[in-house]
Design a protein around this motif. Structure first.
Motif, PDB file in Angstrom:
ATOM      1  N   MET A  16       0.841  -1.173   0.000  1.00  0.00           N
ATOM      2  CA  MET A  16       0.000   0.000   0.000  1.00  0.00           C
ATOM      3  C   MET A  16       0.890   1.241   0.000  1.00  0.00           C
ATOM      4  SD  MET A  16      -1.973   1.749   3.094  1.00  0.00           S
ATOM      5  CE  MET A  16      -0.740   1.038   4.056  1.00  0.00           C
ATOM      6  N   ALA A  17       0.552   2.175  -0.833  1.00  0.00           N
ATOM      7  CA  ALA A  17       1.334   3.404  -0.927  1.00  0.00           C
ATOM      8  C   ALA A  17       0.966   4.352   0.205  1.00  0.00           C
ATOM      9  CB  ALA A  17       1.081   4.072  -2.277  1.00  0.00           C
ATOM     10  N   GLU A  18       1.975   4.904   0.857  1.00  0.00           N
ATOM     11  CA  GLU A  18       1.742   5.822   1.979  1.00  0.00           C
ATOM     12  C   GLU A  18       0.961   7.055   1.533  1.00  0.00           C
ATOM     13  OE1 GLU A  18       1.665   6.895   5.862  1.00  0.00           O
ATOM     14  OE2 GLU A  18       2.500   5.029   5.107  1.00  0.00           O
ATOM     15  N   ILE A  19       1.228   7.552   0.329  1.00  0.00           N
ATOM     16  CA  ILE A  19       0.501   8.735  -0.144  1.00  0.00           C
ATOM     17  C   ILE A  19      -0.990   8.431  -0.268  1.00  0.00           C
ATOM     18  CG2 ILE A  19       0.864   8.291  -2.610  1.00  0.00           C
ATOM     19  CD1 ILE A  19       1.261  11.402  -2.813  1.00  0.00           C
ATOM     20  N   THR A  20      -1.320   7.214  -0.643  1.00  0.00           N
ATOM     21  CA  THR A  20      -2.725   6.832  -0.746  1.00  0.00           C
ATOM     22  C   THR A  20      -3.378   6.865   0.626  1.00  0.00           C
ATOM     23  OG1 THR A  20      -2.202   5.439  -2.645  1.00  0.00           O
ATOM     24  CG2 THR A  20      -4.291   5.037  -1.565  1.00  0.00           C
ATOM     25  N   LEU A  21      -2.685   6.390   1.638  1.00  0.00           N
ATOM     26  CA  LEU A  21      -3.210   6.399   3.006  1.00  0.00           C
ATOM     27  C   LEU A  21      -3.466   7.825   3.468  1.00  0.00           C
ATOM     28  CD1 LEU A  21      -3.984   5.026   5.654  1.00  0.00           C
ATOM     29  CD2 LEU A  21      -1.550   5.025   6.257  1.00  0.00           C
ATOM     30  N   SER A  22      -2.511   8.713   3.244  1.00  0.00           N
ATOM     31  CA  SER A  22      -2.696  10.096   3.686  1.00  0.00           C
ATOM     32  C   SER A  22      -3.849  10.763   2.946  1.00  0.00           C
ATOM     33  CB  SER A  22      -1.408  10.904   3.531  1.00  0.00           C
ATOM     34  OG  SER A  22      -1.056  11.025   2.175  1.00  0.00           O
ATOM     35  N   HIS A  23      -3.990  10.479   1.658  1.00  0.00           N
ATOM     36  CA  HIS A  23      -5.113  11.038   0.901  1.00  0.00           C
ATOM     37  C   HIS A  23      -6.448  10.516   1.423  1.00  0.00           C
ATOM     38  CE1 HIS A  23      -2.159  12.362  -2.093  1.00  0.00           C
ATOM     39  NE2 HIS A  23      -3.095  13.204  -2.463  1.00  0.00           N
ATOM     40  N   LEU A  24      -6.513   9.230   1.716  1.00  0.00           N
ATOM     41  CA  LEU A  24      -7.746   8.645   2.228  1.00  0.00           C
ATOM     42  C   LEU A  24      -8.124   9.254   3.576  1.00  0.00           C
ATOM     43  CD1 LEU A  24     -10.070   6.642   2.183  1.00  0.00           C
ATOM     44  CD2 LEU A  24      -8.497   4.900   3.030  1.00  0.00           C
ATOM     45  N   LEU A  25      -7.154   9.400   4.471  1.00  0.00           N
ATOM     46  CA  LEU A  25      -7.436   9.982   5.785  1.00  0.00           C
ATOM     47  C   LEU A  25      -7.925  11.425   5.652  1.00  0.00           C
ATOM     48  CD1 LEU A  25      -4.394   8.546   7.764  1.00  0.00           C
ATOM     49  CD2 LEU A  25      -6.800   7.872   8.007  1.00  0.00           C
ATOM     50  N   ARG A  26      -7.282  12.199   4.781  1.00  0.00           N
ATOM     51  CA  ARG A  26      -7.678  13.596   4.582  1.00  0.00           C
ATOM     52  C   ARG A  26      -9.068  13.688   3.969  1.00  0.00           C
ATOM     53  NH1 ARG A  26      -6.287  17.243  -0.112  1.00  0.00           N
ATOM     54  NH2 ARG A  26      -6.119  15.160  -0.891  1.00  0.00           N
ATOM     55  N   LEU A  27      -9.327  12.870   2.968  1.00  0.00           N
ATOM     56  CA  LEU A  27     -10.625  12.883   2.312  1.00  0.00           C
ATOM     57  C   LEU A  27     -11.743  12.505   3.282  1.00  0.00           C
ATOM     58  CD1 LEU A  27     -12.278  13.247  -0.252  1.00  0.00           C
ATOM     59  CD2 LEU A  27     -11.825  10.848  -0.788  1.00  0.00           C
ATOM     60  N   ALA A  59      -8.367   2.787   7.814  1.00  0.00           N
ATOM     61  CA  ALA A  59      -7.964   3.159   6.457  1.00  0.00           C
ATOM     62  C   ALA A  59      -7.033   2.103   5.863  1.00  0.00           C
ATOM     63  CB  ALA A  59      -7.290   4.529   6.465  1.00  0.00           C
ATOM     64  N   VAL A  60      -6.084   1.627   6.648  1.00  0.00           N
ATOM     65  CA  VAL A  60      -5.165   0.590   6.177  1.00  0.00           C
ATOM     66  C   VAL A  60      -5.939  -0.676   5.828  1.00  0.00           C
ATOM     67  CG1 VAL A  60      -3.287  -0.963   6.873  1.00  0.00           C
ATOM     68  CG2 VAL A  60      -3.125   1.491   7.347  1.00  0.00           C
ATOM     69  N   ALA A  61      -6.883  -1.057   6.675  1.00  0.00           N
ATOM     70  CA  ALA A  61      -7.682  -2.254   6.415  1.00  0.00           C
ATOM     71  C   ALA A  61      -8.462  -2.091   5.105  1.00  0.00           C
ATOM     72  CB  ALA A  61      -8.640  -2.524   7.572  1.00  0.00           C
ATOM     73  N   PHE A  62      -9.038  -0.926   4.894  1.00  0.00           N
ATOM     74  CA  PHE A  62      -9.774  -0.675   3.653  1.00  0.00           C
ATOM     75  C   PHE A  62      -8.860  -0.776   2.440  1.00  0.00           C
ATOM     76  CE2 PHE A  62     -10.785   2.448   0.340  1.00  0.00           C
ATOM     77  CZ  PHE A  62     -11.984   1.930  -0.116  1.00  0.00           C
ATOM     78  N   LEU A  63      -7.692  -0.138   2.519  1.00  0.00           N
ATOM     79  CA  LEU A  63      -6.777  -0.126   1.381  1.00  0.00           C
ATOM     80  C   LEU A  63      -6.234  -1.516   1.062  1.00  0.00           C
ATOM     81  CD1 LEU A  63      -4.903   3.183   2.127  1.00  0.00           C
ATOM     82  CD2 LEU A  63      -6.507   2.753   0.265  1.00  0.00           C
ATOM     83  N   ASN A  64      -6.066  -2.345   2.081  1.00  0.00           N
ATOM     84  CA  ASN A  64      -5.541  -3.689   1.866  1.00  0.00           C
ATOM     85  C   ASN A  64      -6.614  -4.674   1.421  1.00  0.00           C
ATOM     86  OD1 ASN A  64      -2.821  -3.174   2.382  1.00  0.00           O
ATOM     87  ND2 ASN A  64      -3.131  -3.324   4.576  1.00  0.00           N
ATOM     88  N   GLN A  65      -7.834  -4.220   1.360  1.00  0.00           N
ATOM     89  CA  GLN A  65      -8.968  -5.071   0.993  1.00  0.00           C
ATOM     90  C   GLN A  65      -9.173  -5.041  -0.521  1.00  0.00           C
ATOM     91  OE1 GLN A  65     -12.501  -3.549   2.770  1.00  0.00           O
ATOM     92  NE2 GLN A  65     -13.758  -5.283   2.208  1.00  0.00           N
ATOM     93  N   GLU A  66      -9.210  -6.190  -1.154  1.00  0.00           N
ATOM     94  CA  GLU A  66      -9.589  -6.342  -2.561  1.00  0.00           C
ATOM     95  C   GLU A  66      -8.842  -5.419  -3.529  1.00  0.00           C
ATOM     96  OE1 GLU A  66     -13.845  -6.194  -2.963  1.00  0.00           O
ATOM     97  OE2 GLU A  66     -14.121  -7.374  -1.136  1.00  0.00           O
ATOM     98  N   GLY A  67      -7.598  -5.138  -3.254  1.00  0.00           N
ATOM     99  CA  GLY A  67      -6.801  -4.325  -4.176  1.00  0.00           C
ATOM    100  C   GLY A  67      -7.159  -2.854  -4.212  1.00  0.00           C
ATOM    101  N   ALA A  75      -5.922  -0.288  -2.639  1.00  0.00           N
ATOM    102  CA  ALA A  75      -4.763   0.612  -2.698  1.00  0.00           C
ATOM    103  C   ALA A  75      -4.268   0.743  -4.133  1.00  0.00           C
ATOM    104  CB  ALA A  75      -3.650   0.109  -1.791  1.00  0.00           C
ATOM    105  N   TYR A  76      -4.174  -0.364  -4.836  1.00  0.00           N
ATOM    106  CA  TYR A  76      -3.707  -0.311  -6.224  1.00  0.00           C
ATOM    107  C   TYR A  76      -4.699   0.448  -7.097  1.00  0.00           C
ATOM    108  CZ  TYR A  76      -2.467  -1.574 -10.949  1.00  0.00           C
ATOM    109  OH  TYR A  76      -2.154  -1.502 -12.281  1.00  0.00           O
ATOM    110  N   LYS A  77      -5.977   0.219  -6.887  1.00  0.00           N
ATOM    111  CA  LYS A  77      -6.998   0.913  -7.677  1.00  0.00           C
ATOM    112  C   LYS A  77      -6.901   2.425  -7.475  1.00  0.00           C
ATOM    113  CE  LYS A  77     -10.191  -2.942  -7.242  1.00  0.00           C
ATOM    114  NZ  LYS A  77     -11.396  -3.402  -6.531  1.00  0.00           N
ATOM    115  N   LEU A  78      -6.730   2.852  -6.226  1.00  0.00           N
ATOM    116  CA  LEU A  78      -6.611   4.284  -5.943  1.00  0.00           C
ATOM    117  C   LEU A  78      -5.324   4.855  -6.528  1.00  0.00           C
ATOM    118  CD1 LEU A  78      -7.891   4.372  -2.269  1.00  0.00           C
ATOM    119  CD2 LEU A  78      -8.980   5.428  -4.239  1.00  0.00           C
ATOM    120  N   TRP A  79      -4.220   4.122  -6.379  1.00  0.00           N
ATOM    121  CA  TRP A  79      -2.941   4.578  -6.917  1.00  0.00           C
ATOM    122  C   TRP A  79      -3.033   4.732  -8.432  1.00  0.00           C
ATOM    123  CZ3 TRP A  79       0.358   2.157 -10.390  1.00  0.00           C
ATOM    124  CH2 TRP A  79       1.587   2.783 -10.564  1.00  0.00           C
TER     125      TRP A  79
END
Length: 67
Positions: free
Chosen positions: A1-12, A25-33, A35-39
């Motif tokens: 999971m990309a750290e920038i994606t995590l920070s964007h998700l938390l801010r949003l 947020a980490v659990a969401f990003l690690n679920q079903e890809g 993080a990659y989809k957002l990146w």
């Protein structure tokens, strides 16, 4: 999971009035890809933004040659 994606998700989430914990947020990003989809989406948006700026950059510098 990309750290920038995590920070964007938390801010949003905060901006939407629905803050989530870092763990959620980490659990969401690690679920079903997710993080990659957002990146991938962020990279496509960045490419579109840059592509839209190239013509004005070339005209500002007087450069029309392609690399």
């Amino acid at each position: 999971m990309a750290e920038i994606t995590l920070s964007h998700l938390l801010r949003l989430a905060i901006e939407q009035g629905c803050p989530v914990s870092r763990e959620q947020a980490v659990a969401f990003l690690n679920q079903e890809g997710n993080a990659y989809k957002l990146w991938k989406h962020m990279m496509q948006a960045g490419e579109e933004f840059i592509a839209g700026k190239i013509p004005s950059l070339a005209s500002q510098t007087g450069t029309t040659d392609r690399v």
